[in-house]
Write a protein that holds these residues in place. Sequence first.
Motif, PDB file in Angstrom:
ATOM      1  N   SER A   6      48.773 -12.310  14.439  1.00  0.00           N
ATOM      2  CA  SER A   6      48.694 -12.005  13.205  1.00  0.00           C
ATOM      3  C   SER A   6      50.288 -12.441  12.784  1.00  0.00           C
ATOM      4  O   SER A   6      50.872 -12.279  13.229  1.00  0.00           O
ATOM      5  CB  SER A   6      48.661 -10.507  12.772  1.00  0.00           C
ATOM      6  OG  SER A   6      47.256 -10.114  13.291  1.00  0.00           O
ATOM      7  N   THR A  53      52.522 -12.422   9.106  1.00  0.00           N
ATOM      8  CA  THR A  53      52.915 -12.015   7.834  1.00  0.00           C
ATOM      9  C   THR A  53      53.887 -12.814   7.117  1.00  0.00           C
ATOM     10  O   THR A  53      54.913 -12.928   7.730  1.00  0.00           O
ATOM     11  CB  THR A  53      53.140 -10.447   7.638  1.00  0.00           C
ATOM     12  OG1 THR A  53      51.904  -9.726   8.358  1.00  0.00           O
ATOM     13  CG2 THR A  53      53.480  -9.932   6.440  1.00  0.00           C
ATOM     14  N   LEU A  76      54.366  -8.832  -0.235  1.00  0.00           N
ATOM     15  CA  LEU A  76      53.236  -9.619   0.711  1.00  0.00           C
ATOM     16  C   LEU A  76      52.994 -11.145   0.018  1.00  0.00           C
ATOM     17  O   LEU A  76      52.378 -10.759  -1.118  1.00  0.00           O
ATOM     18  CB  LEU A  76      51.992  -8.987   1.010  1.00  0.00           C
ATOM     19  CG  LEU A  76      51.081  -9.597   2.031  1.00  0.00           C
ATOM     20  CD1 LEU A  76      51.649  -9.999   3.296  1.00  0.00           C
ATOM     21  CD2 LEU A  76      49.888  -8.816   2.000  1.00  0.00           C
ATOM     22  N   PHE A  91      48.956 -13.486   4.515  1.00  0.00           N
ATOM     23  CA  PHE A  91      48.809 -12.704   5.892  1.00  0.00           C
ATOM     24  C   PHE A  91      47.595 -13.538   6.548  1.00  0.00           C
ATOM     25  O   PHE A  91      46.702 -13.786   5.792  1.00  0.00           O
ATOM     26  CB  PHE A  91      48.381 -11.260   5.566  1.00  0.00           C
ATOM     27  CG  PHE A  91      48.049 -10.506   6.810  1.00  0.00           C
ATOM     28  CD1 PHE A  91      48.896 -10.176   7.835  1.00  0.00           C
ATOM     29  CD2 PHE A  91      46.546 -10.350   7.073  1.00  0.00           C
ATOM     30  CE1 PHE A  91      48.493  -9.411   8.788  1.00  0.00           C
ATOM     31  CE2 PHE A  91      46.076  -9.586   7.979  1.00  0.00           C
ATOM     32  CZ  PHE A  91      47.159  -9.223   8.898  1.00  0.00           C
ATOM     33  N   ARG A 146      45.354 -12.689  10.306  1.00  0.00           N
ATOM     34  CA  ARG A 146      45.035 -12.243  11.551  1.00  0.00           C
ATOM     35  C   ARG A 146      43.712 -13.048  12.167  1.00  0.00           C
ATOM     36  O   ARG A 146      42.822 -13.040  11.572  1.00  0.00           O
ATOM     37  CB  ARG A 146      44.495 -10.697  11.328  1.00  0.00           C
ATOM     38  CG  ARG A 146      44.640 -10.060  12.812  1.00  0.00           C
ATOM     39  CD  ARG A 146      43.965  -8.635  12.675  1.00  0.00           C
ATOM     40  NE  ARG A 146      42.792  -8.232  12.204  1.00  0.00           N
ATOM     41  CZ  ARG A 146      41.840  -8.328  13.029  1.00  0.00           C
ATOM     42  NH1 ARG A 146      41.687  -8.795  14.412  1.00  0.00           N
ATOM     43  NH2 ARG A 146      40.515  -8.371  12.589  1.00  0.00           N
ATOM     44  N   GLY A 184      48.366  -6.761  12.865  1.00  0.00           N
ATOM     45  CA  GLY A 184      48.401  -7.043  11.426  1.00  0.00           C
ATOM     46  C   GLY A 184      49.579  -6.007  10.832  1.00  0.00           C
ATOM     47  O   GLY A 184      50.633  -6.633  10.342  1.00  0.00           O
ATOM     48  N   GLU A 185      49.599  -4.910  11.403  1.00  0.00           N
ATOM     49  CA  GLU A 185      50.708  -3.822  10.749  1.00  0.00           C
ATOM     50  C   GLU A 185      52.146  -4.271  11.453  1.00  0.00           C
ATOM     51  O   GLU A 185      53.101  -4.371  11.222  1.00  0.00           O
ATOM     52  CB  GLU A 185      50.270  -2.446  11.281  1.00  0.00           C
ATOM     53  CG  GLU A 185      51.372  -1.443  10.921  1.00  0.00           C
ATOM     54  CD  GLU A 185      51.806  -1.165   9.463  1.00  0.00           C
ATOM     55  OE1 GLU A 185      53.022  -0.669   9.125  1.00  0.00           O
ATOM     56  OE2 GLU A 185      51.056  -1.728   8.812  1.00  0.00           O
ATOM     57  N   SER A 203      52.975  -7.244  12.544  1.00  0.00           N
ATOM     58  CA  SER A 203      53.495  -8.413  11.937  1.00  0.00           C
ATOM     59  C   SER A 203      54.422  -8.188  10.692  1.00  0.00           C
ATOM     60  O   SER A 203      55.338  -8.790  10.281  1.00  0.00           O
ATOM     61  CB  SER A 203      52.470  -9.742  11.729  1.00  0.00           C
ATOM     62  OG  SER A 203      51.728  -9.091  10.830  1.00  0.00           O
ATOM     63  N   THR A 204      53.552  -7.220   9.865  1.00  0.00           N
ATOM     64  CA  THR A 204      54.187  -7.144   8.495  1.00  0.00           C
ATOM     65  C   THR A 204      55.629  -6.267   8.756  1.00  0.00           C
ATOM     66  O   THR A 204      56.632  -6.393   7.932  1.00  0.00           O
ATOM     67  CB  THR A 204      53.133  -5.940   7.760  1.00  0.00           C
ATOM     68  OG1 THR A 204      52.065  -6.698   7.767  1.00  0.00           O
ATOM     69  CG2 THR A 204      53.665  -5.667   6.395  1.00  0.00           C
TER      70      THR A 204
END
Length: 140
Positions: free
Chosen positions: A34, A36, A44, A47, A49, A58-59, A61-62
Amino acid sequence: MSTTTAVAPLTIADAEALIAAAHQAAEAAGVKVSVTVLDAGGHLLAFRRDDRAVLISGETSTRKAYTALQLNAPTADLVDTVQPGGLFHTLPTALDRPLLFIAGGVPIRRDGRLIGAIGVGGGAPEQDHGFATTAAEGLV
């Protein structure tokens, strides 16, 4: 009188190019990730994934992108600072959004100024760092 030179902000087109470059590098390595991309304000921009990537990527990468942006440094360079007694040991609990000190977050600069950050999650930390760095270095 001082003069300030304007620096172009990170655009959605830039963010899409960063994501494509990181995904291409990951795909070449056989890794599902993923990615971000945040602008300089931590918003953001883009994004992506891979459907076969681990859901938590995902979380991850953020948070990696957010950490790189807030501290204006690659997350790989910050790992030792969060050890007990390290420079930022208590910082993750001092902010509203938790930081993530695992390689894979890289600040994006244009003309030497911070304009955003990219975070990659899903591979080994060293791989994620390589994918993010490759993407960041390729941004024109």
